[in-house]
Design a protein around this motif. Structure first.
Motif, mmCIF file in Angstrom:
data_model
loop_
_atom_site.group_PDB
_atom_site.id
_atom_site.type_symbol
_atom_site.label_atom_id
_atom_site.label_comp_id
_atom_site.label_asym_id
_atom_site.label_seq_id
_atom_site.Cartn_x
_atom_site.Cartn_y
_atom_site.Cartn_z
ATOM 1 N N UNK A 1 0.482 -1.595 -0.358
ATOM 2 C CA UNK A 1 0.003 -0.184 -0.134
ATOM 3 C C UNK A 1 0.687 1.527 -0.311
ATOM 4 N N UNK A 2 0.266 1.775 -1.217
ATOM 5 C CA UNK A 2 1.357 3.549 -1.268
ATOM 6 C C UNK A 2 2.823 2.716 -2.278
ATOM 7 N N UNK A 3 3.234 1.835 -1.866
ATOM 8 C CA UNK A 3 4.562 1.619 -2.788
ATOM 9 C C UNK A 3 4.516 1.848 -4.173
ATOM 10 N N UNK A 4 5.997 2.054 -4.951
ATOM 11 C CA UNK A 4 6.157 2.380 -5.811
ATOM 12 C C UNK A 4 5.162 1.459 -6.912
ATOM 13 N N UNK A 5 3.990 1.816 -8.212
ATOM 14 C CA UNK A 5 3.116 0.987 -8.620
ATOM 15 C C UNK A 5 4.504 1.106 -10.151
ATOM 16 N N UNK A 6 5.245 -0.078 -10.212
ATOM 17 C CA UNK A 6 5.980 -0.072 -11.844
ATOM 18 C C UNK A 6 5.737 -0.170 -12.926
ATOM 19 N N UNK A 7 4.433 -0.633 -12.609
ATOM 20 C CA UNK A 7 3.782 -1.070 -13.805
ATOM 21 C C UNK A 7 2.330 0.768 -14.556
ATOM 22 N N UNK A 8 2.428 1.081 -13.671
ATOM 23 C CA UNK A 8 1.265 2.729 -14.081
ATOM 24 C C UNK A 8 2.261 3.436 -14.317
ATOM 25 N N UNK A 9 3.678 3.533 -14.023
ATOM 26 C CA UNK A 9 4.911 4.251 -14.721
ATOM 27 C C UNK A 9 5.618 3.717 -15.595
ATOM 28 N N UNK A 10 5.248 2.719 -16.311
ATOM 29 C CA UNK A 10 5.471 2.417 -17.349
ATOM 30 C C UNK A 10 4.011 2.893 -18.988
#
Length: 870
Positions: free
Chosen positions: A178-187
């Motif tokens: 929860x609140x962690x970095x979302x690599x999929x959303x970033x890409x």
């Protein structure tokens, strides 16, 4: 009509608002936002604040921006929908053999044993399909190198080359905490939906592409940047070259991670990113050179207009430098045609153009910070500077102080929202280093680089002067960053808080400007009155102009009202700061979070009184063999630094009251090094042994250096951390000798303990196996203790040893009778954890099971009335 004075600014505000609404809201929310904008526009027309033409343009701006973003979102999908559905059904281990053909569209990143680049694929063939698919799909390619010579092979590939890559298609990882970095959303914001992973350079077949394509032209820019970066490596020692490349060329890949961390703690990372200040220095230097050779003003402006885009490209074209470059080009063009207005109009035009070009820019942190800080400087510096003393000798220092103060105030909410820390010495560091680096170090570096192109020895002589400046900078930054008592950690505030703080600042700047103008008017009036000849005697009072007396009578209450308004805003600001610093001050719920740290353990507990317990910190295992140092990456992934510490800071953990180290295996302790370096720890419980391993020795030595109290946890220990929180240690049993034993096999000496929060009890078991489970049960029965709650079962059990086959036996489950159990295991672990036998035993015991490999972070909330999942 006030709004009609700045139509472009209002149009830009509405355009940005529409884009932001479409990015953060559902379709229905966007429609409501558009409706609200239309009503506000109608109100502005009815209140005679705007013409109907401007109101209509603002409504159109909202609709255009929202429509463009929604259209971009609708098109931002993979061209392999069936494969995507299969991958989501198969889970995080899903991987599909595939071959892609396309064009390299990014610079090559060669770092240790990994190569990364982006490919615009026009053909993809997934294994099992009859024929390749003709499509358009952007892929992020990861190449794992097998041998060191392959680094040189990969370095020869260029943007614009045609490539055929054979590997496995996988989905980028989403946010599992929860609140962690979302690599999929970033890409996804960069229109990338798949990773293509391959082994060795043999999996890549490159060939020259079209020489006049956009990618090929940018590839030549990449080569130029790399060539210039290589010149920097010659001019500066290895300890400084990465820093200078970031400062002058925007190449940050070679910057030392430890050095970057020190700059980050003091809020100085903007110095290392090419931004408006760098563009301004570039324009000033080039303009001065062109004036020196006596070119006309028109020619100078034309050359600058053409040169700024080249500088933007050479410096990496990040959103901040694109904003600065676009503003500069627009300003230079407006100056050339005699239509130059203020900076806000340039900023507004830049914002609209950038978002029209790519609506996903609005989610970029660099874009947000760049525009917010620039708006703050344009609107805030003039009133703040006018309110400061008007010294002639110290004018430059006062100007710098005004800029630094405003920049700190404006960037503060965005900084704590994204980075969760603020150093009280940041103001001093920026005040000293920004002008020193911008007007001394950076020009020296740029000029030495230019001179070194035709004359390397001359460039080295000039660069030598900045060696000492850099050494001084590093020492200054290091010493300030080590003053941890002045570094504060902030939980990420809600977005409404960020907006409220910025609105408060805007109103405050306006009121300060009004007060300053009023004070200046009074001073001018007093000065003019003093210059007149005043008759002697009391009759002089009758000669005072009635108009002036009337003005004073009106101005005095207005001044009082402005001061009261400023004091009220100051009080609101203090309340906002208190809320942001202590958002859970009145929250009496406890929280237990089993974090997803891959194949390892890390549990964070917040007690009802707001104290914090951390059990283990995960750890990234390294399988590098001797002689394979070349595989080491410049900034390798370390779970403590990349996952545990950011999560704790995001949740406002400013101090860990108790750190429990279950045992000294790497997958439990390597992440704790970053924790100790970043967050103060009051005391540590560990299993009372020593392991002959580098990470174990380093961790315990660091704890001793920090003067943290260490306690050997032994069965029978009991500690009440606060009124509603009790910890009981069940294992290991006390040692018979006083010496600290050296123990290589740590699993069976794991600290096993229960934590009772209100009426709910949690059991944490480390990495013990069934034999030790039996020993614990025997020990508990022999001493006649009762660790069970009154209900006869515990609430949640952390499954032993990540769900190993030989743990969590039937008798163990019968003894504790857990209502729920959690397995902490890596999504791609090769051990088969949690084992099917363990899951079967839990099913037979009718125990609910949660798994970090499948469910991500598992979070329980505990109140006086019971326990529930969040």
């Amino acid at each position: 009509m006030r709004m009609n004075r700045r139509p472009l600014i209002w149009f830009a505000i509405c355009y940005v608002g529409g884009s932001a609404a479409a990015a953060g809201l559902s379709s229905r929310g966007v429609m409501l936002a558009a409706g609200a904008a239309a009503l506000l526009a109608l109100a502005a027309v009815l209140c005679r604040q705007a013409s109907w033409q401007l109101a209509a343009a603002c409504v159109v701006a909202v609709g255009l921006a929202a429509g463009e973003r929604m259209w971009a979102d609708a098109r931002n999908v993979t061209a392999l929908p069936a494969l995507l559905a299969a991958a989501e059904a198969d889970g995080p281990r899903a991987a599909y053999a595939a071959e892609a053909v396309g064009t390299i569209v990014s610079a090559m990143e060669v770092d240790g044993d990994r190569v990364m680049f982006r490919v615009a694929a026009d053909r993809v063939h997934v294994e099992g399909e009859a024929a390749p698919r003709e499509l358009r799909e952007r892929l992020l390619v990861h190449i794992r190198l097998a041998e060191q010579p392959e680094q040189a092979v990969a370095a020869q590939w260029r943007r614009g080359d045609r490539v055929r890559v054979a590997g496995e298609l996988t989905l980028p990882a989403g946010a599992t905490n929860s609140g962690g970095f979302d690599y999929r959303r970033y890409l996804s914001s960069q229109r990338i939906h798949w990773l293509l992973k391959a082994k060795g350079t043999a999996a890549v077949s490159p060939a020259p592409g079209p020489i006049w394509s956009a990618a090929a032209l940018l590839g030549r820019v990449d080569s130029a940047r790399a060539w210039l970066g290589a010149r920097m490596d010659i001019l500066y020692p290895s300890t400084q070259s990465g820093y200078m490349k970031g400062l002058v060329l925007g190449i940050r890949e070679d910057l030392d991670p430890g050095q970057f961390q020190q700059f980050s703690r003091l809020g100085l990372t903007h110095i290392l990113a090419i931004s408006g200040l760098h563009v301004a220095v570039f324009i000033y230097a080039l303009g001065g050179l062109l004036r020196f050779v006596r070119l006309t003003r028109e020619r100078i402006l034309l050359i600058l207009i053409l040169s700024v885009p080249l500088y933007v490209l050479l410096s990496g074209a990040s959103p901040s430098v694109m904003r600065a470059g676009l503003m500069a080009v627009l300003g230079l063009f407006a100056a050339r045609i005699g239509k130059l207005k203020d900076g806000l109009h340039l900023l507004a035009a830049a914002a609209v153009l950038m978002l029209a070009f790519d609506p996903f820019f609005i989610e970029n942190v660099s874009f947000q910070l760049s525009f917010i800080v620039t708006i703050g400087l344009i609107t805030g510096v003039p009133p703040i500077r006018k309110a400061m003393p008007q010294w002639r000798r110290g004018k430059a220092l006062l100007d710098l102080a005004a800029v630094t103060i405003v920049a700190q105030l404006v960037s503060f909410p965005v900084t704590i929202y994204y980075f969760n820390q603020f150093h009280a010495l940041s103001l001093l560091a920026n005040f000293v280093l920004v002008p020193f680096i911008s007007f001394v170090v950076m020009p020296l570096g740029a000029i030495s680089l230019v001179i070194a192109i035709p004359w390397e020895a001359g460039g080295k002589i000039l660069a030598y002067a900045s060696h000492y400046a850099n050494d001084w900078t590093f020492v200054f930054v290091e010493r300030l960053s080590k003053v941890d008592s002045l570094r504060t950690i902030w939980a990420s505030p809600p977005l409404w808080w960020v907006a409220a703080w910025l609105t408060l600042l805007g109103i405050s700047f306006y009121l300060i400007g009004c007060l300053t103008e009023q004070a200046n008017a009074w001073q001018l009036k007093a000065a003019s009155a003093a210059d007149e000849t005043v008759p002697l005697g009391t009759e002089s009072l009758l000669l005072t102009p009635l108009g002036a007396a009337a003005d004073d009578a009106v101005s005095l209450p207005r001044s009082r009202g402005l001061r009261i308004s400023l004091l009220s805003l100051g009080f609101i600001a203090v309340m906002l700061l208190v809320y942001a610093y202590k958002p859970d001050l009145l929250d009496r719920r406890a929280a237990v979070s089993i974090l997803d740290v891959g194949q390892g353990d890390s549990i964070h507990i917040r007690t009802p009184q707001g104290k914090h317990i951390l059990i283990d910190g995960g750890g990234t295992l390294s399988f590098r063999k001797p002689g394979e140092e070349w595989r080491e990456r410049s900034d390798p992934f370390e779970v403590g630094q990349k996952v545990v510490v950011p999560l704790l800071m995001k949740r406002g953990v400013r101090e860990i009251d108790l750190l429990v180290i279950s045992h000294l295996d790497s997958d439990h302790i390597r992440g704790l090094q970053a924790v100790l370096d970043t967050i103060p720890v009051r005391s540590i419980w560990w299993n009372g042994t020593i392991k002959d391993a580098e990470d174990a020795r380093k961790l315990l030595a660091r704890a001793v250096d920090l003067d943290i109290q260490l306690y050997a946890a032994k069965a029978g220990m009991e500690h009440r951390l606060d009124q509603e929180t009790v910890l009981k240690v069940l294992w290991p049993v006390p040692a018979t000798t006083e010496a600290v034993p050296v123990l290589e096999n740590q699993n069976e000496s794991s600290v096993v303990l229960t934590v009772q929060l209100y009426e709910s009890t949690f059991l944490f078991t480390g990495d013990i196996n069934s034999k030790t489970e039996q020993s614990i049960m025997n020990h508990e029965q022999q001493k006649g203790g009762n660790s069970l709650p009154s209900s006869g079962s515990i609430s949640v059990m952390k499954i032993s040893h990540h769900g190993s086959r030989y743990s969590t036996g039937e008798e163990w489950l019968k003894y504790w009778n857990p209502l729920s159990a959690v397995a902490s295991a890596g999504a791609s672990n090769s051990y088969g954890h949690p084992h099917p036998d363990v899951l079967s035993r839990l099913a037979q015991a009718e125990t609910g099971v949660w798994r970090t490999d499948r469910d991500g972070e598992v979070r329980f909330m505990v109140t006086e009335s019971g326990l529930f999942m969040q």
